[in-house]
Design a protein around this motif. Structure first.
Motif, PDB file in Angstrom:
ATOM      1  N   TRP A 506       0.825  -1.208   0.000  1.00  0.00           N
ATOM      2  CA  TRP A 506       0.000   0.000   0.000  1.00  0.00           C
ATOM      3  C   TRP A 506       0.856   1.253   0.000  1.00  0.00           C
ATOM      4  CZ3 TRP A 506      -4.727   1.172  -1.153  1.00  0.00           C
ATOM      5  CH2 TRP A 506      -5.235   2.415  -0.772  1.00  0.00           C
ATOM      6  N   SER A 507       1.908   1.286   0.800  1.00  0.00           N
ATOM      7  CA  SER A 507       2.767   2.472   0.861  1.00  0.00           C
ATOM      8  C   SER A 507       4.127   2.071   1.431  1.00  0.00           C
ATOM      9  CB  SER A 507       2.133   3.563   1.729  1.00  0.00           C
ATOM     10  OG  SER A 507       3.034   4.635   1.917  1.00  0.00           O
ATOM     11  N   GLU A 508       5.145   2.082   0.596  1.00  0.00           N
ATOM     12  CA  GLU A 508       6.477   1.713   1.066  1.00  0.00           C
ATOM     13  C   GLU A 508       7.011   2.733   2.066  1.00  0.00           C
ATOM     14  OE1 GLU A 508       9.210   0.870  -2.028  1.00  0.00           O
ATOM     15  OE2 GLU A 508       8.007  -0.763  -2.900  1.00  0.00           O
ATOM     16  N   ASP A 509       6.769   4.003   1.796  1.00  0.00           N
ATOM     17  CA  ASP A 509       7.238   5.030   2.737  1.00  0.00           C
ATOM     18  C   ASP A 509       6.542   4.889   4.088  1.00  0.00           C
ATOM     19  OD1 ASP A 509       8.933   6.083   0.848  1.00  0.00           O
ATOM     20  OD2 ASP A 509       7.465   7.536   0.104  1.00  0.00           O
ATOM     21  N   GLY A 510       5.238   4.631   4.040  1.00  0.00           N
ATOM     22  CA  GLY A 510       4.520   4.442   5.286  1.00  0.00           C
ATOM     23  C   GLY A 510       4.996   3.215   6.041  1.00  0.00           C
ATOM     24  N   ALA A 511       5.312   2.137   5.303  1.00  0.00           N
ATOM     25  CA  ALA A 511       5.810   0.922   5.957  1.00  0.00           C
ATOM     26  C   ALA A 511       7.153   1.177   6.630  1.00  0.00           C
ATOM     27  CB  ALA A 511       5.927  -0.201   4.930  1.00  0.00           C
ATOM     28  N   ARG A 512       8.004   1.961   5.990  1.00  0.00           N
ATOM     29  CA  ARG A 512       9.316   2.252   6.590  1.00  0.00           C
ATOM     30  C   ARG A 512       9.172   3.046   7.883  1.00  0.00           C
ATOM     31  NH1 ARG A 512      10.551   3.468   1.058  1.00  0.00           N
ATOM     32  NH2 ARG A 512      11.829   1.832   0.109  1.00  0.00           N
ATOM     33  N   THR A 513       8.176   3.919   7.938  1.00  0.00           N
ATOM     34  CA  THR A 513       8.022   4.747   9.134  1.00  0.00           C
ATOM     35  C   THR A 513       7.633   3.929  10.360  1.00  0.00           C
ATOM     36  OG1 THR A 513       5.695   5.207   8.617  1.00  0.00           O
ATOM     37  CG2 THR A 513       7.348   6.752   7.770  1.00  0.00           C
ATOM     38  N   ILE A 514       7.050   2.751  10.159  1.00  0.00           N
ATOM     39  CA  ILE A 514       6.689   1.911  11.307  1.00  0.00           C
ATOM     40  C   ILE A 514       7.687   0.766  11.495  1.00  0.00           C
ATOM     41  CG2 ILE A 514       4.253   2.475  11.192  1.00  0.00           C
ATOM     42  CD1 ILE A 514       3.729  -0.135   9.763  1.00  0.00           C
ATOM     43  N   GLY A 515       8.842   0.870  10.835  1.00  0.00           N
ATOM     44  CA  GLY A 515       9.927  -0.067  11.083  1.00  0.00           C
ATOM     45  C   GLY A 515       9.939  -1.320  10.242  1.00  0.00           C
ATOM     46  N   ILE A 516       9.140  -1.379   9.168  1.00  0.00           N
ATOM     47  CA  ILE A 516       9.119  -2.558   8.303  1.00  0.00           C
ATOM     48  C   ILE A 516      10.216  -2.437   7.251  1.00  0.00           C
ATOM     49  CG2 ILE A 516       7.765  -3.860   6.622  1.00  0.00           C
ATOM     50  CD1 ILE A 516       5.264  -2.992   8.103  1.00  0.00           C
ATOM     51  N   SER A 517      10.989  -3.499   7.074  1.00  0.00           N
ATOM     52  CA  SER A 517      12.032  -3.521   6.047  1.00  0.00           C
ATOM     53  C   SER A 517      11.405  -3.917   4.717  1.00  0.00           C
ATOM     54  CB  SER A 517      13.136  -4.513   6.425  1.00  0.00           C
ATOM     55  OG  SER A 517      14.046  -4.661   5.348  1.00  0.00           O
ATOM     56  N   VAL A 518      11.376  -2.979   3.777  1.00  0.00           N
ATOM     57  CA  VAL A 518      10.765  -3.234   2.478  1.00  0.00           C
ATOM     58  C   VAL A 518      11.531  -4.315   1.731  1.00  0.00           C
ATOM     59  CG1 VAL A 518      10.216  -2.221   0.237  1.00  0.00           C
ATOM     60  CG2 VAL A 518       9.806  -0.916   2.330  1.00  0.00           C
ATOM     61  N   VAL A 519      12.858  -4.196   1.704  1.00  0.00           N
ATOM     62  CA  VAL A 519      13.672  -5.159   0.962  1.00  0.00           C
ATOM     63  C   VAL A 519      13.538  -6.552   1.562  1.00  0.00           C
ATOM     64  CG1 VAL A 519      16.023  -5.772   0.283  1.00  0.00           C
ATOM     65  CG2 VAL A 519      15.280  -3.384   0.205  1.00  0.00           C
ATOM     66  N   GLN A 520      13.618  -6.652   2.874  1.00  0.00           N
ATOM     67  CA  GLN A 520      13.528  -7.958   3.521  1.00  0.00           C
ATOM     68  C   GLN A 520      12.177  -8.616   3.252  1.00  0.00           C
ATOM     69  OE1 GLN A 520      14.465  -7.901   7.696  1.00  0.00           O
ATOM     70  NE2 GLN A 520      13.565  -9.900   8.074  1.00  0.00           N
ATOM     71  N   SER A 521      11.102  -7.852   3.337  1.00  0.00           N
ATOM     72  CA  SER A 521       9.767  -8.410   3.105  1.00  0.00           C
ATOM     73  C   SER A 521       9.624  -8.917   1.677  1.00  0.00           C
ATOM     74  CB  SER A 521       8.700  -7.349   3.397  1.00  0.00           C
ATOM     75  OG  SER A 521       8.754  -6.920   4.732  1.00  0.00           O
ATOM     76  N   LYS A 522      10.095  -8.122   0.724  1.00  0.00           N
ATOM     77  CA  LYS A 522       9.939  -8.516  -0.678  1.00  0.00           C
ATOM     78  C   LYS A 522      10.888  -9.642  -1.068  1.00  0.00           C
ATOM     79  CE  LYS A 522       7.890  -4.314  -2.560  1.00  0.00           C
ATOM     80  NZ  LYS A 522       7.909  -3.348  -3.677  1.00  0.00           N
ATOM     81  N   VAL A 523      12.086  -9.664  -0.520  1.00  0.00           N
ATOM     82  CA  VAL A 523      13.001 -10.765  -0.817  1.00  0.00           C
ATOM     83  C   VAL A 523      12.445 -12.078  -0.269  1.00  0.00           C
ATOM     84  CG1 VAL A 523      15.271 -11.735  -0.274  1.00  0.00           C
ATOM     85  CG2 VAL A 523      15.078  -9.367  -1.031  1.00  0.00           C
ATOM     86  N   LEU A 524      11.808 -12.030   0.888  1.00  0.00           N
ATOM     87  CA  LEU A 524      11.207 -13.228   1.469  1.00  0.00           C
ATOM     88  C   LEU A 524      10.144 -13.810   0.545  1.00  0.00           C
ATOM     89  CD1 LEU A 524      10.698 -15.172   3.857  1.00  0.00           C
ATOM     90  CD2 LEU A 524       9.060 -13.494   4.740  1.00  0.00           C
ATOM     91  N   VAL A 525       9.233 -12.977   0.071  1.00  0.00           N
ATOM     92  CA  VAL A 525       8.185 -13.486  -0.804  1.00  0.00           C
ATOM     93  C   VAL A 525       8.753 -13.882  -2.164  1.00  0.00           C
ATOM     94  CG1 VAL A 525       7.458 -11.297  -1.873  1.00  0.00           C
ATOM     95  CG2 VAL A 525       5.778 -13.088  -1.449  1.00  0.00           C
ATOM     96  N   SER A 526       9.831 -13.230  -2.605  1.00  0.00           N
ATOM     97  CA  SER A 526      10.471 -13.605  -3.870  1.00  0.00           C
ATOM     98  C   SER A 526      11.092 -14.984  -3.771  1.00  0.00           C
ATOM     99  CB  SER A 526      11.525 -12.573  -4.255  1.00  0.00           C
ATOM    100  OG  SER A 526      10.955 -11.287  -4.398  1.00  0.00           O
ATOM    101  N   ALA A 527      11.720 -15.281  -2.644  1.00  0.00           N
ATOM    102  CA  ALA A 527      12.330 -16.600  -2.448  1.00  0.00           C
ATOM    103  C   ALA A 527      11.258 -17.690  -2.470  1.00  0.00           C
ATOM    104  CB  ALA A 527      13.098 -16.628  -1.133  1.00  0.00           C
ATOM    105  N   PHE A 528      10.160 -17.465  -1.763  1.00  0.00           N
ATOM    106  CA  PHE A 528       9.071 -18.444  -1.742  1.00  0.00           C
ATOM    107  C   PHE A 528       8.493 -18.626  -3.144  1.00  0.00           C
ATOM    108  CE2 PHE A 528       4.624 -19.476   0.153  1.00  0.00           C
ATOM    109  CZ  PHE A 528       4.832 -20.824  -0.101  1.00  0.00           C
ATOM    110  N   ALA A 529       8.295 -17.522  -3.866  1.00  0.00           N
ATOM    111  CA  ALA A 529       7.751 -17.597  -5.219  1.00  0.00           C
ATOM    112  C   ALA A 529       8.692 -18.339  -6.163  1.00  0.00           C
ATOM    113  CB  ALA A 529       7.477 -16.189  -5.748  1.00  0.00           C
TER     114      ALA A 529
END
Length: 657
Positions: A506-529
């Motif tokens: 929904w919002s990468e900038d918003g996710a970063r402000t609450i401490g979510i790692s965008v790269v880590q989250s997307k790499v995780l789902v990429s590995a599973f895919a």
């Protein structure tokens, strides 16, 4: 040496025309055109039709194709599609252009006929004249390429720098909002940019056709090479993109002076040149710490742009029928119906059902990266092909049990997906799409069709498990695997990691402000895919009992993606339904309809993906939303009617007696 330099400049000139067109279109409209190859094929096919089939002269055919048809065609595409992409997310823009790239080639072949011979003349008369320059040999096609690039550069620079039209285009690039405030119409300027871009695509297609062939695969190779130059130029630097494109042409041809063109090293090196340029650029960006897609427009444009707002990121509304949750009941019923099909169909149709179920497993990988991760990965089909090769290696060459090989082999593919994700995700969705397409083409050339695995097109034999030798039994095995991985995807969606992915989407900038790692989250789902795609490829190899190396071309993967996007990228059942439609519709058309309509299913799949410009959520979520809104309106009307009805009068004491 001079001959190799001139040949390299000719090839690089074609790359430069394509790269320049992509850069100008992107910075002026914010849309990166993944349908560039399809548009190049369309204009080149019209040129071929006029010049070869109707025997028009070169000048007349080129003038009509490039100066009449191409601008009108680009204007039509802008009116029907590209203008609706304004304000959409990068993922929606990419997916809509993927749909266009899928629908255009078969539509053109349906209208003009399918060519049996793919060689086509260029802009030079045949037989080709040969010129000698300081002892070097140059043919007329190469001269036409030099002239084409020179004309494009001179006219382009002249128009952009010294005319009122060029001033408006540069103003649109700087800020569309300020351009509209100054009295200019940004829509008309964008329409003109798309008309010119289509002309350049057609010019590149006509110039590359004599060497790469007049078919989509050859045009896709041209597009991938242009992508490498565009990525290296950070999507915006036009002179750098043209310079890198020329350098790629030189690096492709000059080493052939010292290596044998038909040797193993040359066969591996030449197709790898664009990917090597792209890889060097990505490593450089990673070392410099560069992140994020390059922004288009000015500060005012970005200030008035809404954050998030991608409807495809919103889950479909829950539907209930009484106390029954239709969101749970309908998938169960659908899986049950699919399970009944092998019992009521003959062997041929049961085989197609099994193929569709297996394809549904592969499409679950697209559900993960696109539906959950918000990324467009165009090399999932290549991961599936590599998975098929590894299963063939383990099961046939090394004697492993086929099911063990199917489960273990994909683990070896996962690091490749992780590496691509680490290099591209921090740069943004555009880089992910461009790099994965180029990587898929590279894998197809260097790995999947390598002589050891190719075996004259028949591939490597892969046996089915002993308990699933018949089509019906194998269909049930594939369906069980789909259900298992579908539940895993559902569990991921409901987990903490899945909720983090939703926030990122929904919002990468918003996710970063609450401490979510965008790269880590997307790499995780990429590995599973990546694992799911490779596992699906192993199942497909067992289904056909062969690795079928010619079945894993990246363009076919774009068709798969278009089918899924039509139904909905986030729906698990859409993956199964899309796989069944892709497998069954060609069989239905071939059995019950004329042969000439055999490409209609692909056209429909592409048109469905184009519709994402208006409905990014897909057909399933859109239908669920329409039903929910319709029920809500009925409930509101019922409540209003009850509120407006007169209240019954209270009975008196006498009346009660």
């Amino acid at each position: 040496m001079l001959s190799y330099l001139l040949a390299g400049l000719a090839l690089g000139s074609i790359y430069a025309i394509a790269a320049g067109s992509l850069v100008v279109t992107y910075i002026a409209s914010g849309v990166f055109n993944l349908a560039f190859a399809a548009m190049a094929f369309t204009v080149a096919r019209v040129y071929y039709e006029l010049h070869v089939e109707h025997e028009w002269g070169i000048v007349g055919s080129a003038a009509f194709s490039l100066l009449v048809f191409a601008p009108l065609f680009g204007t039509l595409l802008y009116a029907l599609l590209f203008r609706f992409l304004q304000g959409r997310s990068t993922v929606v823009k990419l997916m809509a252009t993927v749909g266009l790239s899928v629908a255009l080639p078969p539509l053109v072949e349906l209208a003009l006929g399918k060519l049996t011979a793919v060689t086509a003349p260029g802009l030079a008369p045949l037989p080709l004249k040969v010129f000698h320059v300081f002892g070097a040999t140059v043919n007329a096609d190469q001269v036409a390429t030099y002239v084409g690039l020179a004309v494009v550069l001179v006219v382009g620079v002249g128009v952009l720098r010294f005319t009122d039209v060029g001033l408006k285009v540069r103003a649109l690039v700087d800020s569309g909002a300020l351009t509209s405030l100054s009295g200019s119409n940004p829509s008309r300027i964008s329409m003109g940019v798309w008309a010119v871009s289509t002309t350049l695509a057609g010019l590149a297609g006509i110039l590359i056709a004599p060497t790469a062939g007049l078919h989509v695969a050859g045009m896709t190779g041209l597009m991938a090479a242009a992508f490498a130059a565009v990525v290296a130029a950070r999507l915006r630097n036009l002179p750098l993109a043209i310079g890198i494109a020329l350098a790629m042409g030189l690096v492709t041809t000059v080493p052939q002076k010292w290596i044998t063109p038909d040797g193993a090293f040359a066969q591996a090196f030449i197709p790898s040149v664009p990917f090597l340029f792209m890889f060097v650029a990505l490593v450089y960006y990673a070392l410099r710490g560069m992140t994020g897609d390059v922004q288009t427009g000015g500060p005012l444009d970005r200030a008035i742009k809404a954050e998030g707002g991608d409807p495809s990121a919103v889950p479909a509304p829950a539907l209930r029928f009484g106390r029954v949750n239709l969101g749970v009941a309908l998938p169960v019923v659908f899986v049950g119906v699919v399970a009944l099909l092998p019992q009521v169909l003959d062997v041929y149709w049961t085989g197609l059902v099994a193929t569709g179920i297996v394809l549904g497993i592969i499409l679950l990988s697209y559900t993960l990266v696109t539906g959950e991760g918000g990324m467009v990965w165009l090399c999932q089909i290549s991961f599936a092909g590599i998975g098929a090769l590894l299963v063939g290696e383990f099961a046939t060459t090394r004697g492993w049990d086929p099911l063990v090989a199917v489960v273990v082999a994909p683990l070896l593919v996962v690091p490749v997906g992780v590496l691509i994700g680490l290099l591209t995700i921090r740069l943004g969705e555009l880089y992910v799409a461009l790099v994965t397409l180029t990587a898929g083409l590279l894998a197809q050339t260097l790995v999947i069709t390598e002589d050891r695995f190719y075996n004259y097109g028949s591939g490597v034999f892969v046996s089915r498990p002993t308990f699933a030798l018949e089509n019906a039994a194998f269909a049930y095995l594939a369906l069980a695997a789909f259900v298992v991985f579908g539940l895993l995807v559902l569990n991921l969606r409901r987990s903490t990691a899945g909720m983090a992915l939703g926030a990122v989407r929904w919002s990468e900038d918003g996710a970063r402000t609450i401490g979510i790692s965008v790269v880590q989250s997307k790499v995780l789902v990429s590995a599973f895919a990546t694992y799911v795609a490779a596992l699906g490829g192993g199942f497909m190899a067992m289904n056909y009992q062969s690795t079928l190396p010619d079945s894993w071309a990246p363009f076919a993967g774009m068709v798969w993606l278009a089918v899924l996007l039509t139904l909905g990228a986030r729906s698990i059942m859409a993956a199964l339904l899309a796989g069944l439609l892709y497998a069954l519709m060609p069989g239905i058309f071939a059995t019950y309809l004329p042969v000439e309509l055999g490409e209609v299913p692909v056209i429909l799949f592409g048109v469905g993906a184009i519709a994402l410009a208006a409905h990014p959520e897909g057909a399933i979520a859109q239908t669920a939303g329409n039903i929910a809104r319709s029920r809500a309106r009925r409930q509101v009307r019922r409540s209003r009617s009850l509120a407006a009805a007169p209240a019954p009068e209270k009975a008196g004491v006498g009346e009660l007696a």
